[in-house]
Design a protein around this motif. Structure first.
Motif, PDB file in Angstrom:
ATOM      1  N   ALA A 147       0.822  -1.208   0.000  1.00 40.96           N
ATOM      2  CA  ALA A 147       0.000   0.000   0.000  1.00 40.96           C
ATOM      3  C   ALA A 147       0.854   1.256   0.000  1.00 40.96           C
ATOM      4  CB  ALA A 147      -0.918  -0.007   1.221  1.00 40.96           C
ATOM      5  N   ARG A 148       2.027   1.178   0.608  1.00 36.94           N
ATOM      6  CA  ARG A 148       2.899   2.354   0.697  1.00 36.94           C
ATOM      7  C   ARG A 148       3.763   2.532  -0.553  1.00 36.94           C
ATOM      8  NH1 ARG A 148       4.275   5.543   4.726  1.00 36.94           N
ATOM      9  NH2 ARG A 148       3.250   4.164   6.222  1.00 36.94           N
ATOM     10  N   HIS A 149       4.271   1.437  -1.105  1.00 41.63           N
ATOM     11  CA  HIS A 149       5.307   1.542  -2.130  1.00 41.63           C
ATOM     12  C   HIS A 149       4.916   1.017  -3.511  1.00 41.63           C
ATOM     13  CE1 HIS A 149       8.391   2.716   0.761  1.00 41.63           C
ATOM     14  NE2 HIS A 149       7.989   1.735   1.551  1.00 41.63           N
ATOM     15  N   ALA A 150       4.113  -0.032  -3.584  1.00 43.47           N
ATOM     16  CA  ALA A 150       3.953  -0.771  -4.837  1.00 43.47           C
ATOM     17  C   ALA A 150       3.089  -0.027  -5.844  1.00 43.47           C
ATOM     18  CB  ALA A 150       3.360  -2.143  -4.570  1.00 43.47           C
ATOM     19  N   GLU A 151       3.514  -0.102  -7.082  1.00 44.74           N
ATOM     20  CA  GLU A 151       2.693   0.372  -8.197  1.00 44.74           C
ATOM     21  C   GLU A 151       1.904  -0.779  -8.806  1.00 44.74           C
ATOM     22  OE1 GLU A 151       4.954   3.380 -10.747  1.00 44.74           O
ATOM     23  OE2 GLU A 151       6.565   2.314  -9.696  1.00 44.74           O
ATOM     24  N   CYS A 152       2.433  -1.983  -8.650  1.00 45.02           N
ATOM     25  CA  CYS A 152       1.755  -3.177  -9.152  1.00 45.02           C
ATOM     26  C   CYS A 152       1.958  -4.289  -8.127  1.00 45.02           C
ATOM     27  CB  CYS A 152       2.315  -3.586 -10.512  1.00 45.02           C
ATOM     28  SG  CYS A 152       1.388  -4.918 -11.322  1.00 45.02           S
TER      29      CYS A 152
ATOM     30  N   ASP B 281      -8.336  -4.807   0.663  1.00 47.79           N
ATOM     31  CA  ASP B 281      -7.490  -4.378   1.774  1.00 47.79           C
ATOM     32  C   ASP B 281      -6.331  -3.515   1.285  1.00 47.79           C
ATOM     33  OD1 ASP B 281      -6.671  -4.718   4.698  1.00 47.79           O
ATOM     34  OD2 ASP B 281      -4.883  -5.425   3.659  1.00 47.79           O
ATOM     35  N   ILE B 282      -5.670  -3.950   0.217  1.00 45.91           N
ATOM     36  CA  ILE B 282      -4.540  -3.187  -0.316  1.00 45.91           C
ATOM     37  C   ILE B 282      -4.997  -1.825  -0.813  1.00 45.91           C
ATOM     38  CG2 ILE B 282      -2.873  -3.090  -2.213  1.00 45.91           C
ATOM     39  CD1 ILE B 282      -2.631  -6.175  -1.869  1.00 45.91           C
ATOM     40  N   ARG B 283      -6.095  -1.798  -1.550  1.00 44.71           N
ATOM     41  CA  ARG B 283      -6.583  -0.518  -2.067  1.00 44.71           C
ATOM     42  C   ARG B 283      -7.014   0.391  -0.907  1.00 44.71           C
ATOM     43  NH1 ARG B 283      -6.508  -1.253  -7.466  1.00 44.71           N
ATOM     44  NH2 ARG B 283      -7.418  -3.129  -8.403  1.00 44.71           N
ATOM     45  N   GLY B 284      -7.642  -0.185   0.117  1.00 43.04           N
ATOM     46  CA  GLY B 284      -8.060   0.619   1.269  1.00 43.04           C
ATOM     47  C   GLY B 284      -6.866   1.205   2.008  1.00 43.04           C
ATOM     48  N   ARG B 285      -5.817   0.407   2.188  1.00 43.74           N
ATOM     49  CA  ARG B 285      -4.614   0.903   2.856  1.00 43.74           C
ATOM     50  C   ARG B 285      -3.948   2.003   2.026  1.00 43.74           C
ATOM     51  NH1 ARG B 285      -1.799  -3.498   6.467  1.00 43.74           N
ATOM     52  NH2 ARG B 285      -3.385  -5.109   6.636  1.00 43.74           N
ATOM     53  N   ALA B 286      -3.923   1.824   0.704  1.00 46.55           N
ATOM     54  CA  ALA B 286      -3.323   2.845  -0.160  1.00 46.55           C
ATOM     55  C   ALA B 286      -4.086   4.159  -0.050  1.00 46.55           C
ATOM     56  CB  ALA B 286      -3.296   2.359  -1.602  1.00 46.55           C
ATOM     57  N   ALA B 287      -5.423   4.080  -0.040  1.00 42.48           N
ATOM     58  CA  ALA B 287      -6.238   5.288   0.081  1.00 42.48           C
ATOM     59  C   ALA B 287      -5.983   5.985   1.408  1.00 42.48           C
ATOM     60  CB  ALA B 287      -7.714   4.934  -0.058  1.00 42.48           C
ATOM     61  N   ALA B 288      -5.811   5.204   2.487  1.00 41.12           N
ATOM     62  CA  ALA B 288      -5.553   5.789   3.802  1.00 41.12           C
ATOM     63  C   ALA B 288      -4.221   6.526   3.851  1.00 41.12           C
ATOM     64  CB  ALA B 288      -5.582   4.693   4.865  1.00 41.12           C
ATOM     65  N   LEU B 289      -3.308   6.160   2.955  1.00 42.45           N
ATOM     66  CA  LEU B 289      -2.010   6.827   2.869  1.00 42.45           C
ATOM     67  C   LEU B 289      -2.016   7.981   1.872  1.00 42.45           C
ATOM     68  CD1 LEU B 289       0.253   3.635   2.923  1.00 42.45           C
ATOM     69  CD2 LEU B 289       0.052   5.356   4.739  1.00 42.45           C
ATOM     70  N   GLY B 290      -3.184   8.305   1.336  1.00 48.90           N
ATOM     71  CA  GLY B 290      -3.297   9.420   0.421  1.00 48.90           C
ATOM     72  C   GLY B 290      -3.050   9.072  -1.034  1.00 48.90           C
ATOM     73  N   ARG B 291      -2.942   7.779  -1.336  1.00 50.54           N
ATOM     74  CA  ARG B 291      -2.745   7.365  -2.723  1.00 50.54           C
ATOM     75  C   ARG B 291      -4.085   7.093  -3.387  1.00 50.54           C
ATOM     76  NH1 ARG B 291       1.271   2.455  -3.263  1.00 50.54           N
ATOM     77  NH2 ARG B 291       1.164   3.155  -5.435  1.00 50.54           N
ATOM     78  N   ASP B 292      -4.133   7.247  -4.700  1.00 50.29           N
ATOM     79  CA  ASP B 292      -5.318   6.866  -5.460  1.00 50.29           C
ATOM     80  C   ASP B 292      -5.366   5.343  -5.501  1.00 50.29           C
ATOM     81  OD1 ASP B 292      -7.297   6.295  -7.266  1.00 50.29           O
ATOM     82  OD2 ASP B 292      -6.365   7.317  -8.970  1.00 50.29           O
ATOM     83  N   PRO B 293      -6.354   4.707  -4.878  1.00 50.80           N
ATOM     84  CA  PRO B 293      -6.358   3.243  -4.829  1.00 50.80           C
ATOM     85  C   PRO B 293      -6.421   2.589  -6.202  1.00 50.80           C
ATOM     86  CG  PRO B 293      -8.450   4.142  -4.046  1.00 50.80           C
ATOM     87  CD  PRO B 293      -7.503   5.290  -4.171  1.00 50.80           C
ATOM     88  N   ALA B 294      -7.030   3.271  -7.163  1.00 48.26           N
ATOM     89  CA  ALA B 294      -7.112   2.709  -8.513  1.00 48.26           C
ATOM     90  C   ALA B 294      -5.768   2.724  -9.216  1.00 48.26           C
ATOM     91  CB  ALA B 294      -8.141   3.470  -9.338  1.00 48.26           C
TER      92      ALA B 294
END
Length: 466
Positions: free
Chosen positions: A235-240, A257-270
């Motif tokens: 969620a923090r580092h991966a692009e794929c 779960d991964i997309r939710g964690r990414a969103a919580a870190l301010g990343r676009d989950p998509a």
């Protein structure tokens, strides 16, 4: 639908036995022309990338290499696939290449230098599958370490490793620092180079990164661990992210779960591309595909499954009570190594309520499946239907294909399934592929890592490490 192929520079892939079958040509994995043929086949069919798994370890039971692993070529023997990439890039124009490399072996400076060089040599078509390691007990012994690094500590090391690599790639050279002006005799502008200082828990460095910025600067960052720490890292580092799912529901939970964690870190989950492994057996007719799958399954045994699982986890399933749930049997084994090696290969069997199947049921599932993902069998239409259903149910962005008989299965998929997926609008037309870098191929608007250089982390003046 993004498509890659999961391979190893070894006798066979996926923790199963297949190299000795007449339909398999993987015994030629030590020949560069074998891989040139695979790469050119995938490029012509419009695949996004060729993915190489890799590692230094091998199966270990009671501290030694099992005879069955040697006889069967089961996760034993293999080349360094990173050295194949320049030759394959030379033989192709658009295909991406993803190479697995562990953060637990090399210093970040060495890792950054290799991947920056590969990004130059491929014209921006390289990706790094970041792993914390596998077969940790054998790797520790090979590299002279007294003890195996604990699972969570390996992820702490990986966090620092990747962060330092990114600073070397992104922060040392400003855009425009490379001048190469022959008339003026200026190679690079020293005012636009910045010293990188790092004093961390696990790594230290002080100096300048010597490789000029490559087309992507940072390679596309892949991640393939589905443990809790692995998903947090992704969620923090991966692009794929590459997942192995036992059921669609299990895969869907991990993706969400991964997309939710990414969103919580301010990343676009998509923006986080998630791909799942799939072993596709296809033929002109459904009956022929089933017969082909049966040829493969007839080669598999409990011994094959147990040896490969031991290599990934340090756990010998045949030594456990077959009638105990996996988690209870592991607790009864009393080994301090349990859960420290290949945690994903333990967690993948957990049911929604947190329990695990019986040891004998795990062995039965592994037999013919190994560490592979979903099993898809049928004629071209049936295969396309199943892949589309998996995308809809799990929210994955595509698949890494794990051939049973390599490279014959790749050819069948390219000849039979790719035209069907393209007809359904799931794959772009050959002339409509984005690019030219791997990052753009996977949907990013540009070749560079989103966020670009991070000047807040830059240190301009020399400050020797204490």
């Amino acid at each position: 639908m993004h498509l890659g192929v999961f391979e190893v520079a070894a006798p066979q892939v996926g923790g199963t036995l297949s190299w000795s079958h007449p339909w398999s040509d993987s015994v030629h994995h030590r020949e560069v022309e074998h891989w040139v043929g695979v790469a050119q086949l995938l490029e012509a069919a419009g695949f996004d990338f060729l993915f190489f798994a890799d590692g230094y370890g091998y199966p270990s039971v009671d501290g030694d290499l099992p005879d069955a692993a040697v006889r069967g070529g089961l996760n034993f023997s293999g080349l360094d696939p990173m050295l194949l990439v320049p030759a394959l890039a030379r033989a192709t124009e658009r295909l991406g290449f993803v190479v697995t490399a562990s953060t637990g072996v090399d210093h970040p400076v060495a890792m950054a230098r290799r991947f920056a060089t590969l990004d130059h040599l491929t014209g921006g078509r390289i990706g790094w599958n970041v792993v914390t390691g596998a077969s940790q007990d054998t790797v520790a012994a090979l590299f002279g370490h007294e003890t195996m690094t604990a699972h969570d500590t390996r992820y702490e090391i990986a966090e620092e490793h990747v962060e330092l690599c990114r600073r070397l790639w992104e922060d040392c050279w400003e855009d425009g620092a490379l001048v190469e002006d022959k008339a003026a005799g200026v190679f690079a502008d020293p005012r636009r180079l910045h010293r990188v200082e790092h004093r961390g828990t696990h790594f230290r460095t002080s100096g300048y990164f010597t490789v000029p910025p490559s087309p992507q600067r940072t390679p596309v960052l892949f991640q393939a661990g589905s443990s809790d720490r692995g998903r947090a890292f992704a969620a923090r580092h991966a692009e794929c992210v590459f997942l192995q799912g036992t059921t669609p529901a299990h895969a869907a939970r991990n993706v969400a779960d991964i997309r939710g964690r990414a969103a919580a870190l301010g990343r676009d989950p998509a923006s986080v591309r998630v791909l799942v492994g799939a072993t596709v057996t296809v033929a002109e007719t459904s009956a022929a595909a089933s017969e082909r799958r049966a040829e493969f399954e007839a080669m598999q045994t409990d011994e094959v499954a147990a040896v490969v699982y031991a290599g990934n986890t340090g756990i010998d399933l045949t030594a456990l009570d077959p009638d105990q749930p996996l988690d209870r049997a592991l607790a009864g084994a009393g080994s301090s190594r349990v859960g420290q090696m290949g945690q994903s290969n333990i967690d993948r069997f957990r049911r929604p309520d947190g329990t695990t199947p019986l040891v004998r049921e795990v062995l039965a599932e592994l037999r013919g499946r190994g560490t592979r993902g979903f099993t898809v069998v049928g004629d071209p239409g049936e295969v396309a239907d199943q892949l589309e259903e998996l995308v809809e149910v799990t929210d994955v962005d595509g698949f890494l294909l794990e051939a049973v008989f390599s490279p014959a299965d790749h050819r069948l998929f390219c000849d039979l399934v790719v035209p069907e997926l393209r007809r359904r609008g799931r794959l772009p037309a050959p002339g409509a592929l984005p690019g030219p870098t791997l990052r753009q191929r996977l949907g990013s608007p540009g070749p560079r890592l989103p966020g670009g250089r991070r000047d807040r982390d830059r240190v301009d003046g020399p400050a020797p490490v204490a």
